[in-house]
Design an enzyme around this catalytic site. Structure first.
Site, short mmCIF file in Angstrom:
data_model
loop_
_atom_site.label_atom_id
_atom_site.label_comp_id
_atom_site.label_asym_id
_atom_site.label_seq_id
_atom_site.Cartn_x
_atom_site.Cartn_y
_atom_site.Cartn_z
N SER A 110 -11.55 -7.10 -77.54
CA SER A 110 -11.06 -8.12 -78.47
C SER A 110 -12.18 -8.89 -79.17
O SER A 110 -11.91 -9.65 -80.10
CB SER A 110 -10.09 -9.09 -77.78
OG SER A 110 -10.76 -10.03 -76.98
N THR A 114 -9.17 -10.66 -73.23
CA THR A 114 -9.10 -12.11 -73.04
C THR A 114 -10.08 -12.87 -73.94
O THR A 114 -9.89 -14.06 -74.17
CB THR A 114 -9.40 -12.49 -71.58
OG1 THR A 114 -10.73 -12.10 -71.25
CG2 THR A 114 -8.41 -11.86 -70.63
N ASP A 115 -11.11 -12.20 -74.45
CA ASP A 115 -12.18 -12.95 -75.13
C ASP A 115 -11.69 -13.69 -76.37
O ASP A 115 -12.13 -14.80 -76.64
CB ASP A 115 -13.34 -12.01 -75.49
CG ASP A 115 -14.18 -11.65 -74.27
OD1 ASP A 115 -13.96 -12.25 -73.20
OD2 ASP A 115 -15.07 -10.79 -74.39
N THR A 160 -9.84 -5.78 -71.28
CA THR A 160 -10.20 -5.48 -69.89
C THR A 160 -9.01 -5.04 -69.07
O THR A 160 -9.15 -4.27 -68.12
CB THR A 160 -10.84 -6.74 -69.26
OG1 THR A 160 -12.07 -6.97 -69.92
CG2 THR A 160 -11.09 -6.59 -67.77
#
Ligand code: SIN
Length: 329
Positions: A61, A94-95, A14
């Site tokens: 990710s 970030t996932d 993101t």
């Protein structure tokens, strides 16, 4: 004092995402902006460090996998081995950031700072968090006392250690926490404030590196009435290990106990972790770990316990010795 030389490896996420309008913070496309545009959105970045850049990948990710981890580790290790580089920053979605961070924390052989960073809002958003997160990540990588702390994660003015950090919220800008240990530091403008050091051995002290094969290990998340066929499916699928994210203290239901014992007797590693999101898994939990040959995950999340088991089994660790690995790293 000359500026530190920081190498930025970009992988997508993101932080490199774009949406149709500035008011849009969900439903955008991740990983669309190249690394040089990320940097040009950060005023003053060039005053903090001499930055070089490399686009290693451009992925969301959720699509990260062991082949991606190994490719990224190879690029990161090459940068760390370069005597023109003082530290590295890795931008990432970030996932699954916490998984990549822990993998790198275990395999990278260097005391130089390694800082991972992401963003919860796309680059086109009002109040995008990526530019400040990136500036802060470079500040940490360039800090004179950042070395030797393993892989760090910088989000929302907070520094976390790779072993203990987790994404604990799916939408807010303060999405990251280290539930058992708390943050490792803070970044307040140009000031980097340290609060803690990693307590466990990492990178240079592990027997793993970017070439260590990753054995197939699966995670099963427990739920009321979970049937034993879940274990059978994982074993038949070729797993060499299974991590059970058990309820509470990594607890094993009567139905699962028999299936897990059978798996262990067939040579599959069984690791009990907790689905609660924090805490130290104690021996017990509906089974006799020693007699059953099960391991407990210590304070590792199920997903990080999986990574440690993948590396340990890939490196040839005997099942009898696996518990010691969880106590060491
Ligand atoms: C991703 O993980 O690549 C997308 C979501 C994010 O970065 O927050």
């Amino acid at each position: 004092m000359p500026l530190h030389r920081i190498h930025l490896l970009a992988t997508g996420g993101t932080i490199a995402g774009t949406a149709a309008s500035p008011a849009q913070t969900t439903g955008y496309a991740a990983a669309t902006l190249p690394v040089d545009l990320l940097c040009s959105a950060v005023p003053g970045l060039g005053d903090v460090a001499h930055l070089s850049t490399e686009q290693v990948a451009a992925i969301d990710s959720k699509d990260a996998d062991p082949a991606f981890w190994q490719r990224l580790a190879g690029a990161a290790q090459a940068a760390l081995d370069d005597h023109h580089v003082d530290g590295i920053v890795i931008s990432h979605g970030t996932d699954t950031l916490e998984e990549t961070a822990f993998y790198l924390h275990l395999v990278l052989k260097s005391a130089k700072p390694v800082v991972m960073v992401g963003a919860m809002r796309p680059a086109t958003s009002l109040s995008a968090d990526g530019p400040l997160n990136l500036l802060n990540a470079v500040r940490v990588a360039a800090a004179h006392d950042a070395a030797g702390r393993g892989v760090l994660v910088v989000m929302n003015q907070t520094i976390f250690g790779a072993r203990d950090v987790a994404k604990t919220n799916c939408v807010r800008a303060d999405a990251f926490a280290a539930p058992d240990t708390g943050p490792m530091g803070l970044v307040l403008d140009a000031r980097v404030v340290w609060l803690a050091r990693p307590q466990r051995a990492h990178g240079p002290a592990t027997p793993f590196d970017a070439q260590t094969p990753l054995a197939p290990v699966d995670v099963l998340v427990a739920y009321a009435g979970m049937p034993a066929r879940m274990v059978e499916a994982v074993v038949q699928g070729g797993a060499r290990g299974v991590v059970l994210a058990g309820a509470g203290n990594g607890s094993v239901s009567v139905a699962m106990h028999a299936a897990l014992r059978e798996a262990r007797q067939a040579g599959v590693a069984v690791v009990r972790a907790s689905r609660t999101g924090s805490g130290y898994v104690m021996p017990g939990g509906g089974c006799d770990d020693v007699a059953d040959g099960f391991c407990t995950a210590d304070t590792l999340s199920p997903y990080k316990a999986r990574i440690l088991a993948m590396l340990a089994l890939g490196a040839g660790c005997r099942l009898e010795d696996l518990q010691g690995v969880f106590e060491t790293f």
